[in-house]
Each structure stands twice: as C-alpha cells, then as structure tokens.
Design a protein around this motif. Sequence first.
Motif, PDB file in Angstrom:
ATOM      1  N   THR A 118      62.189 -34.387  76.001  1.00  0.00           N
ATOM      2  CA  THR A 118      61.820 -33.219  76.812  1.00  0.00           C
ATOM      3  C   THR A 118      61.341 -32.084  75.914  1.00  0.00           C
ATOM      4  N   MET A 160      57.867 -32.733  74.658  1.00  0.00           N
ATOM      5  CA  MET A 160      56.893 -32.524  75.746  1.00  0.00           C
ATOM      6  C   MET A 160      56.671 -31.025  75.981  1.00  0.00           C
ATOM      7  N   LEU A 161      57.774 -30.261  75.982  1.00  0.00           N
ATOM      8  CA  LEU A 161      57.637 -28.813  76.183  1.00  0.00           C
ATOM      9  C   LEU A 161      56.907 -28.163  75.006  1.00  0.00           C
ATOM     10  N   VAL A 216      53.240 -28.757  75.599  1.00  0.00           N
ATOM     11  CA  VAL A 216      52.726 -27.845  76.629  1.00  0.00           C
ATOM     12  C   VAL A 216      52.643 -26.412  76.082  1.00  0.00           C
ATOM     13  N   TRP A 269      49.697 -25.988  73.899  1.00  0.00           N
ATOM     14  CA  TRP A 269      48.482 -25.955  74.736  1.00  0.00           C
ATOM     15  C   TRP A 269      48.280 -24.545  75.316  1.00  0.00           C
ATOM     16  N   LEU A 270      49.378 -23.971  75.818  1.00  0.00           N
ATOM     17  CA  LEU A 270      49.292 -22.628  76.398  1.00  0.00           C
ATOM     18  C   LEU A 270      48.933 -21.587  75.339  1.00  0.00           C
ATOM     19  N   THR A 277      45.249 -21.957  74.600  1.00  0.00           N
ATOM     20  CA  THR A 277      44.303 -21.571  75.661  1.00  0.00           C
ATOM     21  C   THR A 277      44.514 -20.150  76.167  1.00  0.00           C
ATOM     22  N   LEU A 298      41.557 -32.329  77.308  1.00  0.00           N
ATOM     23  CA  LEU A 298      42.512 -32.103  78.395  1.00  0.00           C
ATOM     24  C   LEU A 298      43.056 -33.435  78.917  1.00  0.00           C
ATOM     25  N   THR A 322      45.348 -35.093  76.340  1.00  0.00           N
ATOM     26  CA  THR A 322      46.688 -34.489  76.288  1.00  0.00           C
ATOM     27  C   THR A 322      47.521 -34.920  77.496  1.00  0.00           C
ATOM     28  N   ALA A 323      46.891 -34.957  78.663  1.00  0.00           N
ATOM     29  CA  ALA A 323      47.623 -35.373  79.875  1.00  0.00           C
ATOM     30  C   ALA A 323      48.101 -36.815  79.756  1.00  0.00           C
ATOM     31  N   LEU A 373      50.944 -36.985  77.211  1.00  0.00           N
ATOM     32  CA  LEU A 373      52.192 -36.459  77.786  1.00  0.00           C
ATOM     33  C   LEU A 373      52.843 -37.494  78.702  1.00  0.00           C
TER      34      LEU A 373
END
Lengths: 461, 181
Positions: free
Chosen positions: B66, B69-70, B73, B76-77, B80, B92, B95-96, B99
């Motif tokens: 977890t 994964m976080l 993310v 990514w945030l 961007t 994109l 990455t999806a 994940l």
Amino acid sequence: MSQGASPEGDLEPVASTDTGENWAPTRALGRAVLVAGLLLVAAVLLGRTDLVILAAPLALSVAFALAKRPRTLPGLRLSTVESFPVEGGDLGATVEVENRDITGYDLTVVHLQHSPWLRLEGGAADAGPSRRGGNRPYVTLVPRGVATAVELAGPAVRWGRHWLGPASAHAVAADGLLVSRAVVTGALGVKVYPLTDPFKADEAMPRAAGLVGQHRSRRPGEGGELAGVRQFGPGDRLRRVDWRVSLRTERLHVAATLSDRDAEVVVLLDLLADAGRSGGIGGASSVLDRSVRAAAAIAEHYLHRGDRVSVLEYGAQARRLRPASGRRQYLTVLEWLLDAHPSPTAQERGGAQLAAGISAAALVVVLTPLLDARSASMLAGLARSGRFVVAVDTLPTDLVSPPVNTWSDVSYRLWKAERENTMGQLAEHGVPVVAWAGAGSLDAVLRDVSRLAAAPKAVLR
Amino acid sequence: MKQLLSQVRDLGRITGGPLLVRGVVFVAAFTGLLLAAPGGLPARMMLAFLALAAVPALAPGGVVVTLVMLATVGMWLVDTVLFLAEPSTGRLLGTAVALYLLHNAAALAAVLPYDAIVDNQVLLRWAVRSGLVLAAAGALTVLLVTVLPGMYITTPTVALVVGLAVVAVAVALLTRLGRRP
C-alpha cells in the motif's frame, strides 16, 4: 495433479453456508478500496481525469472480482491406497478438494502433514525434481463443481506405525480478495512392515517337540532320516524291511528312521535400551531396527519350516505373543513388531521368571544389544533354568561414541572391553553370543547348542 | 542468528511459480515508481527505487505494498500538480497498468506459499483475468480521453459536491461488496 468429475460421497468437513465466518477479506481488498477511493476523491477535488484513469483498473477489478462471491467452504478428503508396504515399498496418498460453490476458486492451497519416514512427493509424474518435493504445499485450481485431486507417492523408508495427515486446505477467490477458513481432515494410520534380513539356518534344532515338522529329531520314529539298521521286531512295517541286509544276514532287518518333528522357537526382544540413530532403509540402523528386522527374519525362517514361533518382549510392557505356526502367525508377528519401542524400566523380571513361561524344549533366541547389565543376568538366568539360549548381539557395528572430553575415547574402550568380558562370561554359562549378520548367523552357535542339548546336563530347579 | 540461517536455508526451497509472481510484483513496483517520478531525477534515485520495489516482492502480504502504491500516486501528483508536467497518455496508461499489476500480483503472491508447487493453470487463469480487467480499464481510458477535453476540468462547487458524493457512494459500494454475505 489431475482433475476429474466430482465423485459421490462425503468430503469432510461439511461446508457451512455462513459466508461471514467462512470467507474473510484479505489485505488486498482494503488496499484496492483505499487507493482507488483516495484517487477518486483527489480527482474530484482537483478536477483531474488522469487520477480517474489511474483508479479505474483498481475499482474495476474489485467490482469484477466481487460480483460473484463464494459462499461455502471447499470439501476435503484424504485417502490412501490400502496396501501393506514393507520398508522401501511405495505408498500412495490422494488429497481431494471439491468446489461445490456457485463460483470457481482462484486457487486452493493444500498442505499434507505426514511422518518424516514417508517420503511422499506430489506433482505430475513427468515433472522434474524441482517440481517434486516432500512436505511442500500444493497449489491447485478448483473450478466450479469440480473435485481436483493432488496425488502423492513415495517410499516408506522405515518400519512402524506412521501417521498420514491431517491434510488442510484453504481456498482463495475473487482475485485474491477473499480467503476461506482452513478445512482440516483427520489423520490416517499407515502400517509399514519391517524388511526381513535374509536369514537361513541349516543346523538342527536342539530339541524338536511336536508331532509333525521338518526337523529330524533325536528320537526314533516314522520319518525320512535314516538312523540305522536293526533286526525286525513285532510292529515293524514290512515296507521298512531292508532286503539287502536281510539276505546277507539271513534274518529280517528293517531300516530304522528318526522321527520328523517341529520345534518351538521363542524370539525374545531386549527393549530395555536403544542406541544409534535410525536412518531408515538404506541408512544407519539403530539397535531397535536391527532387533526388529532380525526378529522378523528369524520368525519368517522358522515359520516357513513349519515350526511354532512365539515372541516376547523384555522391557516395561512385557508383551507376549503366544506360540503358533503358519503364515497367519507370520503376519501376526509382523503386526506385533510394529509396536516395539524402547521401554526402559526400573524393575524387570529375571531369567528364571521369564523361563517359567517358556517351554523347556524351546529354542530361545534373545536379540539384545547387551547395553544393560540386567540383560546379561537374564540370559544367564535362562541358561541356568535349562533353556536352550542363543544371544544375538544387535548393537550396530558402526556405532561411534561422541567425543565429549578427552576421556571419552578411553571410557568407550573400557566399556567395550567390559562388554566383551560379559559376552565371554555368558559363553562360559552356555549362552553363545553371536553378532547379527543375516543368513547363517546362527548356524555356528546352533551346532553348539544342539551338541549341548544331546549331552546330559544338570539343571537348577 | 539461528533464525537468519534458517531463513537463508529456506531460500533454497523457493519454487518457480511464487518466484515468477514476486518477480512481477518487483517489475510492476519499479515501473510504476519510474513512470510516476518527475523527470530529471538523479541516477541515485534509481537505486532507491530498485530497493523500494524489492520490498513488496519480499513481503507481498504486508502494508508496504500500500505504501509503495501511495508513493507512486504521490509522485504522480507532485509531478503533475507542483511541477505542472503534462503527462502523455502512454505514461498515464503505463502508470495505471503498473499500479494495478503491483496490487494484483502482490495479492496473488501473498496467498502463494514461497515453497509451494503451483499448478500452471492457476497462473494462467490469473493472467487471463488480469488481462480482462486491463482491457476494460483501457476501454474506459480511451472513452474518457475521447469525451473529456483535457486532463484538467474546471468544475463549479455544485459539481464538486456531486462528484464527492459519487466517489463516496462508489467507495461505500466497493466496501459493501467485500462485506456482504
């Protein structure tokens, strides 16, 4: 692993329909919901579609996986081929997992516990060594309405009563998001009979006792062994007339024969002490291994010749198998030997007490490692009571003393010298001690015992 | 020390199936971190990513999956939102997929004992189901990219509240799916 149609019959335990207890969510479910939820919240707050795209596979997978949920537990059955293997023989076991649910399981993890003396391996028969291994979990696919069997096979490497099972299985469904409670079966008992060492004894029994048998006795009677030629007397059969001698002497002479009789053999196992480490068939032998295998071989040999064999235990349990003959007795002896375990005891009967339960005409073969002083006393007591005793030394020849300190070697040699001294004293008491060496082990000593039996002897009463 | 020796000895018992699945976990974790990370990172970070990606492969049943994964993310945030990067559709999608594969392979690795003898059909079924999910997600992505004007949507407050409510309902629905009898 093979798949087949669901067989009829119970698969234990009976599955419950209470899903709340039977199936639990895994950490993966919480993870998927958490990450997908955070991504979607962030997508809404920040007004970002890329975060929706990142969350889409996770959310879709949870919805897709949980659309059909399993409700019941898998059925599980453990079975074995009902054979009676001897050491080194192959044994087969099957663990069957059944899926009676409305949805297929992703996988089922099957564990089978068993005795370390059963070298069971599973997997496909043509699989390489890396795919075949003992005491490993097996993971198999169980589609809806199908029973899948995991087949294991391998040799049983040591005699005894072994355990096979319990087997346990738990299923995983919904792409790893749900896991079932473990289903456990009971254990099965497996009997593995000792491998009989090759054994053969050609020498005559010291005193044959019964009415029929294969041993020439030392008494005249109807039989096949020629004892001599004597003058014809009342009661002699005409077919016994020796015409050649009768013509030469001008008097009727008959060929006298010795009667054929059976004998009683008592195999006495000294279980007061054990030594050495058992490595199973093909490995090192402990005292108990050698005693049991030798007892099986001696019993097989004499029972095959039509004699009566009984088995006694010199230890805490003091078990006794009554004398009998035939193949049934051989199987009974093997069964009896499976329960032989070292059973030290503080108080053990002496030789005279043991002799009270043994026929005076029986040949007593004592399998003993001579590790306990009471064993030597028992042997001497049996001989003093007038029994024909042969001691078979079952101490492994390759036994080494573990070095504890500098005095270990000296003390070990002293102990060996004392033991040889005891064996010499026993020989003086008329108890020959011979090391177990399979075929012909007892011939030399049986000859001496037979000679002793023919001679008049004083017996303490 | 004895426990460590025992663990090293156990490594010899590992079988091909679980090793393959853990390998997928490692590759997916590393790829996800690599794709989500802002550009121009020093080479030393690659080593850090490699080390970080190895942890879920070693402990697929733990909370570390977890966290990785976080972290993906989060990076990514950062890239961007803070650095205002314009990610390509390929990045994109990659990455999806990474994940999802990290999550899915870790879920499988967590229930596979490391020394188990695994039927090939199990891995095959798992791969097919993962492919179906990714295909559906790919179709949804194409739809979103086609229908929506761009990555950023300016929304009124009412739409924000409605969107949050939809997300809350979606999460509640997924949670309920996991609990319902």
